[in-house]
Design an enzyme around this catalytic site. Structure first.
Site, PDB file in Angstrom:
ATOM      1  N   GLU A 139       0.803  -1.225   0.000  1.00  0.00           N
ATOM      2  CA  GLU A 139       0.000   0.000   0.000  1.00  0.00           C
ATOM      3  C   GLU A 139       0.835   1.274   0.000  1.00  0.00           C
ATOM      4  O   GLU A 139       0.308   2.352  -0.212  1.00  0.00           O
ATOM      5  CB  GLU A 139      -1.020  -0.009   1.147  1.00  0.00           C
ATOM      6  CG  GLU A 139      -0.462  -0.071   2.547  1.00  0.00           C
ATOM      7  CD  GLU A 139      -0.397  -1.507   3.073  1.00  0.00           C
ATOM      8  OE1 GLU A 139      -0.250  -2.443   2.264  1.00  0.00           O
ATOM      9  OE2 GLU A 139      -0.475  -1.666   4.313  1.00  0.00           O
ATOM     10  N   ASN A 140       2.147   1.163   0.224  1.00  0.00           N
ATOM     11  CA  ASN A 140       2.983   2.353   0.117  1.00  0.00           C
ATOM     12  C   ASN A 140       3.322   2.706  -1.329  1.00  0.00           C
ATOM     13  O   ASN A 140       4.046   3.666  -1.570  1.00  0.00           O
ATOM     14  CB  ASN A 140       4.266   2.187   0.940  1.00  0.00           C
ATOM     15  CG  ASN A 140       5.068   0.978   0.535  1.00  0.00           C
ATOM     16  OD1 ASN A 140       4.506  -0.098   0.302  1.00  0.00           O
ATOM     17  ND2 ASN A 140       6.362   1.130   0.421  1.00  0.00           N
TER      18      ASN A 140
END
Lengths: 215, 230
Positions: free
Chosen positions: A46-47
């Protein structure tokens, strides 16, 4: 087979060829290594990375290339980088097939608590609240009971929630449950585990899949 | 047009006590390390900081925490910082924990001039308390308000003098969102190329979002978890 091993190998069978998958921090990350490379599975971080590769060799470590657990990783061919808003557009928009997350407590109606113990630690929820609402399917993996032996599958969660009625499937070292008509249903016993044992170590009420009732 | 400043001081001295700052980065990846060091040196206080994380005890935003320069922190995950926990539990530090995707979208919306939006994230959790709920197509959503701030501090890989920015790999993260949501955006970059050298098709943050650029040297880029192939 050790408890964690049973959880991981069962969790692996949730992953099918061609899926886009987000693996949570901690135990779920360990599943990555086990996914057959010919599955063509794309792991999302998700980064801002779609297409996580294995941990790099020492000489290939890149501080600009980490996963959501802040570990140095690599990219696979076909990978893509993007910003955090686009990352969560993938998640919230229902484009991620499967999220596998750790859990502290799961309720009998599929509520999940996995981000906060009041007065004890302040860590934050990270992306967990978005993942449980947005992924097409949410699988929670956790030990069946706490280290002290207390049940983690409760009538109602005692800890602050990550999401309500969001757990589609729960895999523990003793059993597998699926959320069916808003209620946990026991669908599998892990190797070496008995229905009696599961009942004893589960506070929540649950139904039992027909296939198990006959057994 | 040339937005390059020879020293970081011209950026730092604009940031006053009580200012709100959006700071790019995920963990220690893609953080504006020179600007953070500059703020620490300046001693500016009572800062409200909006950033996904709050550094570690001795690096990144953790340095400002150590110096008690931050009074309010808006973040999604702060588990890497012991001082944070101490200051929060003692009441010294006000904290707003925001789901990561909601934080990203609040910043995106802020930069895009959208005051609020609805999301299912956080419904039925402590995050929903006091927020408007609405049902769309049978599903419940909560209203989340956008975020803007006095300043955005971002870190990019390459820039040109007019302020176009390109980020590298996962160091992009919140930086483009921060850049758009700051009323003034200060970018520190690893390399500067002449205007026209960046491929217009590959620019991540167009120059309109950036007010000032500083070219840093000797980036530490600390790694939180050094994991290698077995």
């Amino acid at each position: 087979m050790e408890g964690r091993e049973r959880i991981l190998s069962r969790a692996l069978s949730e992953i099918q060829a061609g899926m886009y998958v987000n693996l949570g921090i901690g135990m779920p990350t360990l599943i990555a290594d086990r996914i057959p490379s010919d599955f063509g599975v794309m792991l999302q971080s998700e980064n801002g990375l779609l297409g996580i590769g294995p941990y790099p060799n020492e000489n290939a470590i890149d501080p600009d290339l980490i996963n959501a657990g802040k570990e140095t990783v690599s990219e696979i061919p076909g990978a893509a980088y993007f910003d955090s808003a686009e990352s969560f557009a993938m998640i919230r928009g229902g484009h991620i097939d499967l999220a596998i997350l750790g859990g502290m407590e799961v309720s009998e109606t599929g509520d999940l608590a996995n981000w906060m113990i009041p007065g004890k630690m302040v860590k934050g929820m990270g992306g967990a609240m978005d993942l449980v609402q947005g992924a097409k399917r949410t699988v929670v993996i956790m030990d069946h009971v706490t280290k002290r032996g207390d049940p983690k599958i409760r009538k109602a969660c005692t800890l602050p929630l990550t999401g309500k009625a969001v757990v589609d499937c729960l895999i523990t070292d003793l059993a597998v449950f699926q959320l069916k008509d808003g209620q946990l249903q026991l669908t599998e016993l892990q190797p070496g585990s008995t229905l009696q044992d599961v009942r004893k170590k589960t506070e929540a009420d649950f139904t039992i899949a027909p296939a198990l009732q006959e057994a | 047009m040339n937005k390059v400043t020879p020293t970081i001081d011209s950026m730092i001295e604009q940031i006053h006590d009580g200012a709100s700052l959006i700071v790019g980065g995920f963990g220690l990846c893609g953080i504006p390390e020179k600007l953070i060091l500059g703020l620490r040196e300046s001693g500016v206080r009572d800062l409200t900081v909006i950033s996904n994380n709050c550094g570690v005890d001795d690096w990144g935003l953790g340095l400002l925490l150590e110096n008690k320069q931050i009074t309010k922190m808006v973040a999604s995950y702060v588990g890497e910082n012991k001082r944070f926990e101490q200051q929060f539990l003692s009441g010294e530090l006000e904290v707003e924990l925001v789901p990561q995707g909601t934080l990203a979208e609040r910043l995106r919306a802020g930069g895009a001039g959208i005051p609020a939006f609805y999301t299912a994230t956080g419904v039925g959790t402590p995050i929903a308390e006091g927020k408007e709920e609405r049902v769309f197509n049978g599903r419940t959503y909560i209203m989340e308000k956008s975020i803007t701030a006095d300043y955005a501090l971002v870190k990019a890989w390459a820039a040109d003098p007019i302020g176009n920015l390109v980020y590298r790999k996962t160091a992009r993260n919140f930086n483009p969102l921060a850049a758009a949501a700051g009323r003034k955006t200060f970018a520190e970059v690893e390399s500067l190329v002449h205007t026209g050298a960046l491929d217009p098709d590959q620019i991540h943050t167009p120059s309109v979002f950036v007010q000032s650029i500083f070219v840093g040297a000797g980036y530490e880029k600390r790694i939180e978890r050094r994991t290698v192939a077995r």
